[in-house]
Enzyme design. Structure first.
Site, PDB file in Angstrom:
ATOM      1  CB  CYS A 156       5.527  -1.632  -5.248  1.00  0.00           C
ATOM      2  SG  CYS A 156       6.489  -3.078  -5.149  1.00  0.00           S
ATOM      3  CD  GLU A 204       8.215  -5.093   1.607  1.00  0.00           C
ATOM      4  OE1 GLU A 204       9.254  -5.284   2.532  1.00  0.00           O
ATOM      5  OE2 GLU A 204       8.696  -4.214   0.446  1.00  0.00           O
ATOM      6  CD  GLU A 219       2.183   3.460  -5.635  1.00  0.00           C
ATOM      7  OE1 GLU A 219       1.335   3.418  -4.772  1.00  0.00           O
ATOM      8  OE2 GLU A 219       3.305   2.798  -5.441  1.00  0.00           O
ATOM      9  CE  LYS A 236      -7.690  -8.890   2.892  1.00  0.00           C
ATOM     10  NZ  LYS A 236      -8.223  -8.967   1.312  1.00  0.00           N
ATOM     11  CB  VAL A 271      -4.310   0.009   3.596  1.00  0.00           C
ATOM     12  CG1 VAL A 271      -4.795  -1.234   4.623  1.00  0.00           C
ATOM     13  CG2 VAL A 271      -5.429   0.484   2.805  1.00  0.00           C
ATOM     14  N   GLY A 272      -1.451   1.044   4.933  1.00  0.00           N
ATOM     15  CA  GLY A 272      -0.234   0.860   6.030  1.00  0.00           C
ATOM     16  C   GLY A 272      -0.445   1.570   7.034  1.00  0.00           C
ATOM     17  N   GLY A 328       0.999  -3.524   0.399  1.00  0.00           N
ATOM     18  CA  GLY A 328      -0.363  -2.633   0.007  1.00  0.00           C
ATOM     19  C   GLY A 328       0.040  -1.134  -0.176  1.00  0.00           C
ATOM     20  CB  THR A 347       1.573   4.856   1.796  1.00  0.00           C
ATOM     21  OG1 THR A 347       2.718   4.331   1.066  1.00  0.00           O
ATOM     22  CG2 THR A 347       1.882   5.596   2.926  1.00  0.00           C
TER      23      THR A 347
HETATM   24  P1  NAD Z   1      -4.629  -1.916  -0.708  1.00  0.00           P
HETATM   25  O1  NAD Z   1      -3.698  -1.465   0.256  1.00  0.00           O
HETATM   26  O2  NAD Z   1      -5.811  -1.260  -1.233  1.00  0.00           O
HETATM   27  O3  NAD Z   1      -4.953  -3.413  -0.221  1.00  0.00           O
HETATM   28  C1  NAD Z   1      -3.746  -4.237   0.004  1.00  0.00           C
HETATM   29  C2  NAD Z   1      -4.382  -5.356   0.810  1.00  0.00           C
HETATM   30  O4  NAD Z   1      -4.907  -4.848   1.913  1.00  0.00           O
HETATM   31  C3  NAD Z   1      -5.505  -6.010   0.051  1.00  0.00           C
HETATM   32  O5  NAD Z   1      -5.674  -7.382   0.511  1.00  0.00           O
HETATM   33  C4  NAD Z   1      -6.795  -5.252   0.773  1.00  0.00           C
HETATM   34  O6  NAD Z   1      -7.934  -6.338   0.973  1.00  0.00           O
HETATM   35  C5  NAD Z   1      -6.351  -5.079   2.149  1.00  0.00           C
HETATM   36  N1  NAD Z   1      -6.939  -4.009   2.909  1.00  0.00           N
HETATM   37  C6  NAD Z   1      -7.635  -2.970   2.675  1.00  0.00           C
HETATM   38  N2  NAD Z   1      -7.822  -2.321   3.506  1.00  0.00           N
HETATM   39  C7  NAD Z   1      -7.456  -2.744   4.683  1.00  0.00           C
HETATM   40  C8  NAD Z   1      -7.631  -2.473   6.064  1.00  0.00           C
HETATM   41  N3  NAD Z   1      -8.091  -1.439   6.463  1.00  0.00           N
HETATM   42  N4  NAD Z   1      -7.008  -3.172   6.977  1.00  0.00           N
HETATM   43  C9  NAD Z   1      -6.331  -4.160   6.610  1.00  0.00           C
HETATM   44  N5  NAD Z   1      -6.046  -4.726   5.158  1.00  0.00           N
HETATM   45  C10 NAD Z   1      -6.754  -3.890   4.372  1.00  0.00           C
HETATM   46  O7  NAD Z   1      -3.433  -1.946  -2.121  1.00  0.00           O
HETATM   47  P2  NAD Z   1      -3.743  -2.334  -3.579  1.00  0.00           P
HETATM   48  O8  NAD Z   1      -4.629  -1.575  -4.047  1.00  0.00           O
HETATM   49  O9  NAD Z   1      -4.319  -3.836  -3.404  1.00  0.00           O
HETATM   50  O10 NAD Z   1      -2.281  -2.245  -4.012  1.00  0.00           O
HETATM   51  C11 NAD Z   1      -1.823  -1.230  -4.443  1.00  0.00           C
HETATM   52  C12 NAD Z   1      -0.707  -0.646  -3.440  1.00  0.00           C
HETATM   53  O11 NAD Z   1       0.063  -1.763  -3.003  1.00  0.00           O
HETATM   54  C13 NAD Z   1       0.264   0.338  -4.205  1.00  0.00           C
HETATM   55  O12 NAD Z   1       0.281   1.165  -3.207  1.00  0.00           O
HETATM   56  C14 NAD Z   1       1.531  -0.258  -4.349  1.00  0.00           C
HETATM   57  O13 NAD Z   1       2.697   0.414  -4.221  1.00  0.00           O
HETATM   58  C15 NAD Z   1       1.468  -1.223  -3.005  1.00  0.00           C
HETATM   59  N6  NAD Z   1       2.490  -2.312  -3.183  1.00  0.00           N
HETATM   60  C16 NAD Z   1       3.506  -2.465  -2.628  1.00  0.00           C
HETATM   61  C17 NAD Z   1       4.364  -3.247  -2.658  1.00  0.00           C
HETATM   62  C18 NAD Z   1       5.976  -3.390  -1.833  1.00  0.00           C
HETATM   63  O14 NAD Z   1       6.338  -4.400  -1.760  1.00  0.00           O
HETATM   64  N7  NAD Z   1       6.221  -2.302  -1.631  1.00  0.00           N
HETATM   65  C19 NAD Z   1       4.115  -4.538  -3.716  1.00  0.00           C
HETATM   66  C20 NAD Z   1       3.027  -4.432  -4.341  1.00  0.00           C
HETATM   67  C21 NAD Z   1       1.894  -3.328  -4.000  1.00  0.00           C
END
Ligand code: NAD
Length: 498
Positions: free
Chosen positions: A296, A262, A394, A186, A243-244, A239, A241
């Site tokens: 990130c 990640e 961040e 996704k 949502v993680g 994505g 932290t």
């Molecule tokens: P996000 O967490 O909003 O979204 C990431 C993904 O998760 C998207 O596909 C989104 O649709 C999905 N998502 C959203 N809510 C969800 C849920 N409740 N359950 C499951 N999936 C869900 O992040 P973003 O805004 O797309 O990206 C920015 C963030 O990602 C920053 O915090 C950045 O540091 C992090 N990031 C980390 C790395 C790494 O390798 N550590 C790499 C790139 C981005």
């Protein structure tokens, strides 16, 4: 725009894409429309998939795993598919880069560079597929022999963000496939196209049907349902932290699926007075501006030795002033557009918070409008204290906060003063100091006298709240396996019941 080759012009109308399940392209009326963040022009329309579509995709991935057409073939055969994929990406590199630019806003030159890395990921995944092996124990006594088998974990759900749609995908997919797993992906709802293009590419490379499925949709519905799904064995999530953390709860409340996470970072760049200051300043400018700081591993905290701090900040400000920000389709652009309106607002709000907290802007500090897109000048704050929001949070934008230190201990202490632990860069001409500081800073990736260097052979991942597990290389493949201990009795059994 006039000087660009025709292939680099904006599309006349948004292009429609389906979603991909069990080797078939499918469609629905309900769609997301994406406008290019660099131009404000509609470029793509992707399907808003339903939970039924997700269930179909998971079932297809399960069947493809169980039928053994992928999991049970040799590593050499899997490597063949991954190498053919690398070749097809090479052939289609311009097209993939173009869609990265249209949906993400990154400069075309950067997108093309990222695709070289993606090709290398598939080549490395091919090597890993052949190298993957278990272990044996010959030390259990004369009559007992032990083997450790590495088996693919099963069906993997891959959830990716919008900042590096194709690169983050390619840092995971070849290694997931190398292990023998099948997957459901996704992508972020704002940058789905290149994940769909990879479906075409893998199909042409000979990947069996059902092994790679793409369900486009929102995080709140499709992403959340993936993390809760009882028939997904592992989620690889990249994505935020926040949502993680939701993924951890969902895994605990469903089937205890394994998680690879990640997440975010607030990464230090430490500059000692004995460093090559010109190179360090160039790296600091690059480290905060690359991908408009929506990265990130952006080095967003400059920690510089106090005796050279003024000189270094001036050098850095002069370099940042020269960065070419603008139309991402222009091959001379170094920094493109901010990817989403929400992110643009978040970054500008942080800049205002920094100013009102008393930090001083040395360069940048403002947005500018260009060709209907959203852009922010790379920004350097000095006089930042460790309690300010620009010091702790961040920002995910081109905003660098500068701090000073007097001793190596103090530099380490400031570097570790964060909930994150993703990456760090260190500049010094003293090898002992470099290694000593490297060993004490808590970060998953470290660069000494360089920044954001490396290849897909090296594992990536974070300490602390930056995540769990590692991606890429042999370490990355191993994450998608589970190990089975096999005990073989080489002698006749000693009876328990006489
Ligand atoms: P996000 O967490 O909003 O979204 C990431 C993904 O998760 C998207 O596909 C989104 O649709 C999905 N998502 C959203 N809510 C969800 C849920 N409740 N359950 C499951 N999936 C869900 O992040 P973003 O805004 O797309 O990206 C920015 C963030 O990602 C920053 O915090 C950045 O540091 C992090 N990031 C980390 C790395 C790494 O390798 N550590 C790499 C790139 C981005």
């Amino acid at each position: 725009m006039d000087q660009l080759a025709p292939k680099h012009r904006l599309p006349d109308q948004p292009k429609e894409f389906g979603y991909f399940v069990d080797g078939l392209w499918k469609s629905r009326e309900d769609r997301f429309e994406r406008a290019s963040p660099g131009h404000g022009v509609a470029v793509s329309r992707t399907v808003r998939c339903t939970l039924d579509d997700l269930n179909d995709a998971v079932s297809a991935a399960r069947r493809a795993f169980e039928n053994g057409f992928w999991a049970d073939i040799s590593g050499a055969e899997r490597a063949g598919v991954l190498l053919r994929t690398a070749e097809i990406i090479k052939r289609r590199r311009e097209e993939v880069a173009y869609w990265e630019v249209l949906e993400n806003g990154k400069p075309i030159s950067q997108a093309l560079g990222e695709i070289e890395h993606c090709i290398a990921c598939f080549e490395t995944g091919a090597g890993a597929a052949r190298a993957l092996h278990g272990d044996s124990f010959n030390n259990l006594g004369k009559d007992l022999f032990g083997m450790v088998l590495r088996e693919p974990i099963g069906v993997v759900g891959l959830i990716t963000p919008w900042n590096f749609p194709f690169l983050i995908l390619c840092e995971r997919v070849p290694f997931i496939l190398a292990s023998g797993c099948t997957l459901v992906v996704k992508p972020s709802e704002v940058t789905s196209v290149t994940t769909l293009l990879l479906a075409e590419i893998l199909e042409e490379a000979g990947l069996p049907r059902g092994a790679y499925n793409v369900v486009t949709g929102s995080g709140r519905t499709i992403g959340q349902a993936m993390t809760e799904h009882h028939d997904i064995d592992m989620i690889s999530f990249t994505g935020s932290t926040a949502v993680g953390r939701a993924c951890v709860h969902a895994a605990a409340d469903s089937n205890f699926k394994k998680l690879g996470l990640e997440l975010g970072g607030k990464n230090p760049i430490i500059v000692f007075a004995d460093a090559d200051l010109d190179s360090a300043a160039d790296a600091a400018a690059f480290g905060i501006s690359f991908n408009t700081g929506q990265c990130c591993v952006s080095s967003s905290r400059l920690i510089v030795e106090v005796k050279v701090a003024n000189e270094f900040e001036k050098l850095l400000a002069a370099k940042m002033q020269k960065i070419v920000v603008g139309d991402p389709l222009d091959p001379t652009t170094q920094v493109g557009a901010i990817t989403t309106e929400a992110q643009n607002k978040t970054i500008l709000d942080y800049i205002e918070k920094g100013k009102s907290a008393g930090a001083k802007v040395l360069v940048g500090g403002a947005k500018f409008d260009h060709e209907g897109g959203q852009y922010i000048q790379p920004t350097l704050f000095t006089g930042v204290t460790r309690d300010m929001a620009i010091a702790t949070d961040e920002i995910f934008g081109p905003v660098l906060s500068s701090f000073t230190f007097e001793t190596a201990d103090e530099a380490v202490q400031i570097a570790n003063d964060t909930v994150y632990g993703l990456a760090a860069s260190l500049w010094t001409s003293d090898v002992s100091k470099a290694l000593s500081v490297t060993r004490r800073v808590r970060a998953g990736r470290f660069w000494v006298n360089t920044i954001m260097a490396g290849g897909p052979e090296m594992p990536l991942g974070g300490f602390k709240q930056s995540g769990w597990g590692r991606e890429a290389g042999v370490y990355g493949v191993e994450e998608y396996t589970q190990i089975k201990s096999v005990h073989v009795d080489l002698a006749k059994r000693q009876p328990w019941i006489s």
